[in-house]
Design an enzyme around this catalytic site. Structure first.
Site, mmCIF file in Angstrom:
data_model
loop_
_atom_site.group_PDB
_atom_site.id
_atom_site.type_symbol
_atom_site.label_atom_id
_atom_site.label_comp_id
_atom_site.label_asym_id
_atom_site.label_seq_id
_atom_site.Cartn_x
_atom_site.Cartn_y
_atom_site.Cartn_z
ATOM 1 N N TYR A 1 -0.970 0.690 10.963
ATOM 2 C CA TYR A 1 -1.243 0.012 9.685
ATOM 3 C C TYR A 1 -0.110 0.292 8.694
ATOM 4 C CZ TYR A 1 -3.692 -1.199 5.343
ATOM 5 O OH TYR A 1 -4.045 -1.741 4.143
ATOM 6 N N SER A 20 0.862 -1.190 0.000
ATOM 7 C CA SER A 20 0.000 0.000 0.000
ATOM 8 C C SER A 20 0.893 1.233 0.000
ATOM 9 C CB SER A 20 -0.882 0.013 1.248
ATOM 10 O OG SER A 20 -1.462 1.296 1.411
#
Lengths: 252, 445
Positions: free
Chosen positions: A158, A145
């Site tokens: 995260y 990501s």
């Protein structure tokens, strides 16, 4: 076997209910993949998803998988190879996205999620890589990501797990160089889907279908990294250079 | 481990490359590979001219048969040559032509081995008269999975499972085949142009039988009423009285080699259209009795080494199919679709096939064969070719395994009616599935 135009025969999806994962599997099946294994917690995948893939002509197997239990991951890859034959494409698509505010209050939950988002991918990735190396071909698709490209204040638990995963995937790709197997690192921006339901989309956000299409295009070529959308690559080339004082004020 | 691809340079996989120097070493390697716990099998590889994954074996062993010492003996009484499987047709022709002999069949390149020529049952421009390589084969020596060397002839089922069997019945180590006596090393060639596909088919149907060697090059970039316009090149071995100088001189010049770094996209719609226009334009409307050498007539691409590099890093796909006579409509449909879709195919070649061989997986059947050279990476290519597969299967045709790198297993099963018969013979000769290739995995052979 992967053919000259990038079609494959078999797919292993870990995180068998993942929206992005299933979108990629659907496209691979439409493109000719005939045997699929969906590994999901509890061995449960919604019946309509199974029916949909079977209607497209694929033989679909479902198996139990727990990303938080790395001691089972080696066996799982062996089971998949025994069921499907050579693993042409392996897609670990599991992950959890908690809010930073919640993690701040519950460090234990944060560590658990990092263990899944990073540690689970390490054990699955290494087990899959061993198999791909032995068989002399195959692609491991790693869903990284942009959150891990430069970690932000707004979701650094995260983001740091994704940063670790991205580094792991690059290293693994280099380790597999010349073995016939390869790692494809996918770096999407904000993806509008079930995982981000209720969140306000960030600039340059994309849908699940756009990510899956980009992955398919990258699988057909010999690409090692794919940014979705592609313009995130130059955007992050700039963002990586921003001074911390500005970066920490990024609203999200 | 070594990364290997076919000539099309697509879908690389890695394998352990072994270089056996003799038939005994081949047998020893088979025993080693058959040892428990090493389940990825073995396949023989020659000069790597198959376009797809026929001579790759991911995770297993690949036998580099060019390591088998090249050797041959000529029996001029019988007109037969016995050669080791690793001998290339280039080496054979360099030796045989000055002695007044020619190989019975040569594909579009001399850089194939005898073993590869048998395994793919290769064909050439003389197929309509002389059939394929297997038709000229008197015997072959096959090292089978048990490590034994068997000498096989046309009366053996395993012989015809091996001819066209893509190396999956064993390792061919030696073969004896008949050769063609020639008076000269030159060809007497007629060249003519046709206006469209119908004229091409018509001229080939009515006059091909006058020549031993024929082929048509199609300008796929031509559209509309000129769709399928072609240059026909047809000829025979020239006779003594037709040439000057040493009639049997044959010394191919050292080749140019394409550089390793060719920019991607060099062969695109514009460059190929320009090349085609020039090629068609420079061909005479009709020219008879042209005297040509072996290389320009049979192997024009052998003039440039590693020419597959010209297609860039993504490589090329060859699509070659045959449809029986009577299925000309399928041929027309494919050609007009390619023209209309502006698909770039650098070399498009049409040929009439004559009788096939009893090889169970041998490609040629009487009919029309079209070969396309397509750079990969063109949008929609996979779907387009899959559509062609269906037309070809519906017409009773099939695709050539030595060229294939992408057909689905279902198309293979639907188009080779003797596949099960072949499998039964293969299974008897190789019960544990020792001989495996990426092609075999992909097509579930």
């Amino acid at each position: 076997m992967r053919n000259a135009l990038g079609s494959v025969d078999t797919v292993l999806l870990l995180g068998g209910r993942s929206e992005i994962g299933l979108a990629i599997v659907t496209r691979l099946v439409r493109d000719g993949a005939s045997r699929v294994m969906l590994a999901a917690r509890g061995g449960t995948v919604p019946e309509e998803e199974l029916e949909r893939l079977r209607a497209l002509g694929a033989e679909v197997h479902v198996t139990d998988f727990d990303a938080a239990r790395p001691e089972t991951h080696g066996d799982l890859v062996d089971e998949a190879a025994a069921t499907l034959g050579d693993l042409d494409v392996v897609i670990p698509a599991f992950g959890v996205l908690g809010s930073q505010a919640a993690y701040d209050k519950d460090p234990e939950a944060a560590a658990r999620d990092v263990a899944v988002n990073f540690g689970g991918h390490v054990s699955v990735g290494l087990a899959a890589a061993r198999r791909l190396r032995e068989q002399g071909h195959g692609t491991l698709v790693v869903l990284s990501s942009v959150a891990g490209v430069r970690v932000r204040r707004a979701n650094f638990v995260y983001g740091s797990a994704k940063a670790g995963l991205d580094g792991f995937a690059q290293g693994l790709g280099d380790a597999l160089h010349g073995s016939g197997a390869r790692v494809l690192v996918v770096r999407p921006g904000f993806v509008i889907g079930r995982m981000t339901e209720g969140m306000t989309p960030a600039p340059m956000s994309v849908t699940v279908d756009v990510v899956a299409d980009a992955v398919m295009e990258a699988l057909r070529s010999r690409a090692q990294v794919v940014w979705v959308p592609a313009k995130l690559r130059p955007a992050f080339a700039v963002m990586r250079l921003l001074p911390r004082a500005i970066w920490r004020r990024m609203p999200r | 481990m070594t990364l290997l691809t076919g000539w099309g340079r697509t879908a690389p996989t890695s394998a352990t490359l072994a270089r056996p120097g003799s038939a005994d070493e081949v047998a020893a390697l088979l025993k080693e590979t058959a040892a428990p716990g090493t389940g990825r099998g073995l396949i023989a590889r020659g000069l790597g001219r198959a376009y797809g994954d026929a001579a790759q074996n991911a995770g297993g062993t690949v036998l580099d048969c060019t390591a088998l010492p090249a050797s041959w003996t000529l029996d001029p009484e019988a007109g037969e040559v016995t050669a080791s499987a690793g001998t290339s047709l280039h080496d054979l022709m360099t030796a045989l032509v000055p002695r007044g002999w020619f190989v019975p069949v040569t594909p579009g390149t001399r850089y194939v081995t005898v073993g590869g020529a048998i395994a793919a049952d290769v064909h050439g421009k003389n197929h309509h008269v002389d059939s394929s390589f297997g038709a000229h084969l008197r015997s072959l020596t096959l090292v089978t999975a048990d490590g034994g060397a068997r000498v096989l002839g046309p009366d053996d089922d395993l012989f015809w499972a091996t001819v066209g069997g893509m190396g999956l019945t064993g390792v061919i180590v030696e073969a004896t085949f008949s050769c063609v006596p020639i008076e000269t090393s030159r060809m007497r060639v007629d060249v003519e142009r046709t206006r469209d596909l119908d004229e091409t088919l018509d001229v080939m149907t009515t006059t091909d039988d006058r020549y031993r060697y024929t082929v048509a090059w199609i300008d796929l970039m031509a559209r509309g009423s000129r769709t399928g316009r072609s240059v026909l090149t047809r000829g025979d071995h020239a006779t003594r009285g037709e040439v000057r100088g040493d009639p049997l001189a044959f010394a191919p010049r050292p080749r140019l080699v394409a550089p390793p770094w060719v920019p991607d996209g060099l062969l695109n719609r514009a460059t190929v259209a320009a090349f085609n226009a020039v090629w068609y334009g420079k061909a005479p409307n009709a020219r008879r009795g042209l005297i040509q050498g072996i290389t320009p007539f049979f192997h024009p691409l052998d003039g440039v080494g590693e020419w597959n590099r010209m297609y860039g890093s993504r490589g090329l796909v060859q699509y070659q199919f045959v449809v029986p006579f009577g299925a000309e409509d399928t041929l027309r449909r494919v050609v007009s679709t390619l023209s209309a879709r502006r698909i770039v195919s650098f070399l498009t070649v049409l040929k009439r096939f004559g009788a096939g061989t009893p090889g169970m997986l041998s490609f040629p059947i009487p009919g029309w064969t079209l070969a396309l050279d397509i750079p990969t990476g063109q949008r929609g290519l996979a779907g387009l070719l899959r559509g062609f597969d269906e037309w070809v299967v519906a017409a009773g045709g099939r695709l050539y395994l030595a060229k294939d790198s992408r057909m689905p297993a279902s198309v293979m099963a639907a188009s080779y009616p003797r596949l099960d018969e072949w499998r039964a013979i293969r299974d008897a000769a190789d019960p544990d599935g020792l001989f495996r290739s990426d092609l075999a995995r992909r097509l579930c052979l």
